[in-house]
Scaffold this active site. Structure first.
Site, PDB file in Angstrom:
ATOM      1  N   GLU A 164       1.613  -2.445  12.522  1.00 52.96           N
ATOM      2  CA  GLU A 164       1.989  -3.486  11.438  1.00 52.96           C
ATOM      3  C   GLU A 164       2.924  -4.392  12.215  1.00 52.96           C
ATOM      4  O   GLU A 164       3.877  -2.917  11.786  1.00 52.96           O
ATOM      5  CB  GLU A 164       1.703  -2.560   9.931  1.00 52.96           C
ATOM      6  CG  GLU A 164       0.948  -2.349   9.775  1.00 52.96           C
ATOM      7  CD  GLU A 164       0.447  -1.575   8.851  1.00 52.96           C
ATOM      8  OE1 GLU A 164       0.790  -1.178   7.805  1.00 52.96           O
ATOM      9  OE2 GLU A 164      -1.012  -0.981   7.864  1.00 52.96           O
ATOM     10  N   HIS A 184      -0.774  -5.245   4.656  1.00 58.34           N
ATOM     11  CA  HIS A 184      -0.888  -4.300   3.667  1.00 58.34           C
ATOM     12  C   HIS A 184      -0.246  -4.123   2.183  1.00 58.34           C
ATOM     13  O   HIS A 184       0.765  -4.423   2.161  1.00 58.34           O
ATOM     14  CB  HIS A 184      -0.046  -3.467   4.669  1.00 58.34           C
ATOM     15  CG  HIS A 184       0.493  -1.914   4.263  1.00 58.34           C
ATOM     16  ND1 HIS A 184       0.809  -1.202   5.204  1.00 58.34           N
ATOM     17  CD2 HIS A 184       0.494  -1.136   3.110  1.00 58.34           C
ATOM     18  CE1 HIS A 184       0.276   0.199   4.922  1.00 58.34           C
ATOM     19  NE2 HIS A 184       0.023   0.326   3.657  1.00 58.34           N
TER      20      HIS A 184
END
Lengths: 377, 331
Positions: free
Chosen positions: A264, A282
């Protein structure tokens, strides 16, 4: 004696409430969300407390450098970004906020089910591009479909009860919570093998641990209904990203909603660009309410620890933390004094210096504290 | 705390029987536990440290090295319930200081262990093990040996070291076998109790040992009792004496026992407990003809184990519900 915290570093973005509560209780707070790993290692010795969300990776080398750290607070639930083992070995308490993000994560999951059923983001993109394409976006009703929930803890349970109101059949698996308990909130407990062929939608709500890594893989896809839809609002890596891509291209998987990724932000955007994939960066806990809640909770939990009231949220602390009680203070002081003495007798002390502490006698718990304190000096 | 939902309280176990056939807890018991608590197995806790936060009780049995490392760091642990009466492997004082209670399973297993003690005594007295080998072994036997004799247990003298719950039940059985019974205990029992079983008190081991044809150890292992049966003690016993141990291995100095058996300082030994358990196959004690060893099965019966498990669960429930514990051990 309670847990004395003088200076806390917050290395991820948290609601200002966290800073306020800590400062109001006499703690020096520094918030720096731009630290690189090297900078973090350099700075961490100055702090006895650290608060993170999920971006900061508190690895073994960070912990090794954290010579004064007593507690790591996670504003959120998952602690896979913290090397808990290393923290425990060093006597550093790891503390999370077990409940704060539950509703936000559950609501995003439900959103994803709805969004996958009607391909809303794709339809939206199509219309923004000037196309009026109705046939392409023939959806399916959620009513009467089967939602398989892997992980029936706080979040899984809230997802189940919400989707039941849509008329979904909720089936699920949890390694610990037994069938009659999950039946109380309307979920039919099954083994994983029994779940796959029945599921129209699969959602995962487990931590990322060795057992759950790549849990949804090629083998699982081969056992699923054609067109099964996958949702991951839990942790990147629970769904095997390569296997997912293949399944999407082969038509085995009819759509995926991903809030989390192995990397990420992702380095490879192939999955994100896939027409059948809906993604968010996220955002599971990204609501003002959740952020406010976990920030307040972690700060308050730190304060309660400082005041010797409780260690709520601690994952690796001694029971009742009589370690915080006044009776043990003299032992702690003794340990620190012995540690200083040993250090000065030892001459040069560096990372290779080894300390062997041998304790005798009946006050073994106090000896443990001494051992710990000596080693930290 | 804004908590959406409190997960169920959980108990820690080493393993379920399906994952560990020799050490795990049986499924019927697990099911009974799960009516009240989530069960977290050790391997699951290791894999996912977050699970530790919900653990309020630990169901332990046997001595396990990770006990201290793991249980010490469960923030909400309130009680350690041991499957068995001996808790020498648990640092009760330490856990009490941490605010954790410790419970054992006394009383419910006394009959079973007493049965075992008597079984060992009888088996030894009547040469059961070699006898079975003779009668059932692969070596052909033409005629049974009329001159191969054991000894009567009836009318013989029994000494009991440790007249607690188990010792008392042993005495009850011995009385039925018409034995003369002496005992040594930290505290003398009441006259009424003594006369019920026909046992006479000996204030010291020196007084007790020379009297005994059979000596049964039924006391707990404490710093005071470790190594109680030393070379000197064996010399105080009759050469025709048999020592039986259903308590803890370390109460007997095993090296001294070996020497005593080898030199026939005493006649025989029958042990349900040793250290370590089990003994390695090349241990000197295993070379002797005059010893029986059973694999710590004193309380290992279906019926008694069930009672012990229920008592463990009862202790945890009592603690969680704020009631007094049925069988707390204080440090």
């Amino acid at each position: 004696m309670a847990l004395t915290l003088k200076k806390v570093l917050i290395s991820d973005e948290v609601d200002p409430k966290c800073v306020q509560i800590l400062q109001a209780n006499g703690v020096d707070v520094v918030k720096d969300t731009k630290l690189t790993k090297e900078q973090l290692i350099q700075e961490i010795p100055k702090y006895d407390g650290l608060i993170v969300r999920s971006a900061t990776k508190v690895t073994a080398d960070v912990i090794a450098a954290a010579s004064n750290l007593k507690i790591i607070g996670r504003a959120g639930t998952g602690v896979d970004n913290i090397d808990c083992d290393a923290a425990t070995k060093k006597g550093i308490i790891v503390m999370n906020t077990p409940g704060g993000n539950t509703l936000s994560a559950a609501e995003l999951t439900c959103t994803m089910v709805c969004v996958l059923s009607r391909q809303v983001p794709q339809a939206n993109d199509s219309l923004r591009a000037g196309r009026w394409d109705r046939k392409k976006f023939m959806g399916s009703e959620i009513f009467g479909k089967t939602l398989a929930i892997v992980g029936l803890g706080r979040i899984g349970k809230e997802v189940a009860t919400r989707m039941q109101s849509f008329g979904m059949r909720t089936i699920g698996f949890d390694p610990i919570i037994p069938a009659d308990v999950v039946a109380e909130f309307g979920v039919e407990w099954m083994s994983l093998e029994e779940l796959w062929p029945l599921a129209d939608y699969i959602t995962v709500h487990t931590p990322l641990i060795p057992k759950t890594k790549n849990m949804i893989n090629a083998e699982v896809f081969s056992k699923c209904k054609k067109g099964v839809k996958i949702i991951n609002v839990a942790r990147g890596g629970i769904v095997d990203e390569e296997a997912l891509l293949e399944a999407l291209n082969a038509g085995i998987c009819g759509g995926a909603a991903l809030d989390v990724f192995i990397q990420e932000p992702p380095k490879d955007f192939t999955l994100v660009q896939h027409p059948l994939v809906v993604s968010t960066p996220h955002l599971g806990a990204n609501t003002t309410e959740a952020q406010s809640r976990v920030a307040e909770e972690i700060a308050q939990q730190f304060v309660d620890a400082m005041q010797g009231k409780s260690l709520f949220g601690a994952l690796n602390a001694q029971a009742l933390s009589n370690a915080l009680s006044p009776a043990t203070q003299p032992w702690v002081t003794l340990g620190e004094a012995l540690g200083r003495l040993a250090a000065s007798l030892a001459g040069e002390v560096n990372s290779n210096t080894q300390v062997q502490v041998i304790t005798y006698g009946e006050y073994r718990m106090q000896c443990r504290l001494i051992e710990h304190r000596i080693a930290r000096m | 705390m804004a908590e959406i939902d409190k997960p169920r309280p959980a108990v820690w176990i080493h393993a379920r029987q399906k994952d560990d056939p020799t050490q795990g807890f049986n499924p019927e018991f697990c099911e009974r536990v799960e009516k009240h608590f989530d069960i977290i197995c050790h391997k699951d806790l290791v894999a996912n440290p977050i699970l530790g936060a919900n653990i309020v009780g630990a169901l332990v049995r046997g001595s396990r090295m990770y006990l201290e490392n793991t249980l010490d760091l469960l923030p909400n642990l309130k009680i350690i319930a041991n499957n068995g009466v001996g808790v020498d492997h648990i640092d009760v004082k330490k856990y009490n200081q941490l605010g954790v209670k410790v419970a054992n399973t006394p009383d419910v297993l006394c009959d079973s262990v007493a049965d075992m003690a008597v079984t060992l005594m009888l088996a030894s007295a009547r040469n059961l093990i070699p006898g079975v080998k003779l009668a059932m072994g692969s070596e052909p036997v033409q005629e049974l040996n009329q001159n191969w004799l054991g000894n009567d247990v009836c009318f013989a003298t029994l000494g009991i070291v440790g007249m607690g719950g188990i010792g008392f039940k042993i005495a009850q059985r011995a009385k039925a076998f018409q034995m003369n019974i002496y005992y040594h205990n930290r505290k003398r029992r009441s006259t009424a109790e003594e006369s019920t079983v026909g046992a006479s008190y000996c204030a010291s081991l020196e007084e007790l040992l020379p009297k005994c044809d059979y000596l049964i150890i039924a006391c707990p292992q404490t710093p005071e009792t470790v190594g109680m049966f030393s070379e000197a003690r064996f010399k105080q016993m009759k050469p025709s004496a048999t020592i039986i141990n259903v308590a803890r291995g370390k109460i007997i100095d095993q090296e001294a026992l070996y020497t005593a058996l080898k030199n026939k300082t005493i006649k025989a030994a029958a042990l349900d407990v040793t250290y370590p358990e089990p003994l390695p196959r090349d241990h000197p004690l295993l070379t002797l003809p005059n010893i029986i060893i059973s694999p710590h099965t004193g309380s290992a019966t279906v019926e008694t184990r069930r009672k012990m498990e229920m008592l463990m669960l009862e202790n945890v429930l009592a603690e969680v519900e704020g009631r007094p514990l049925p069988s707390e051990v204080k440090g």
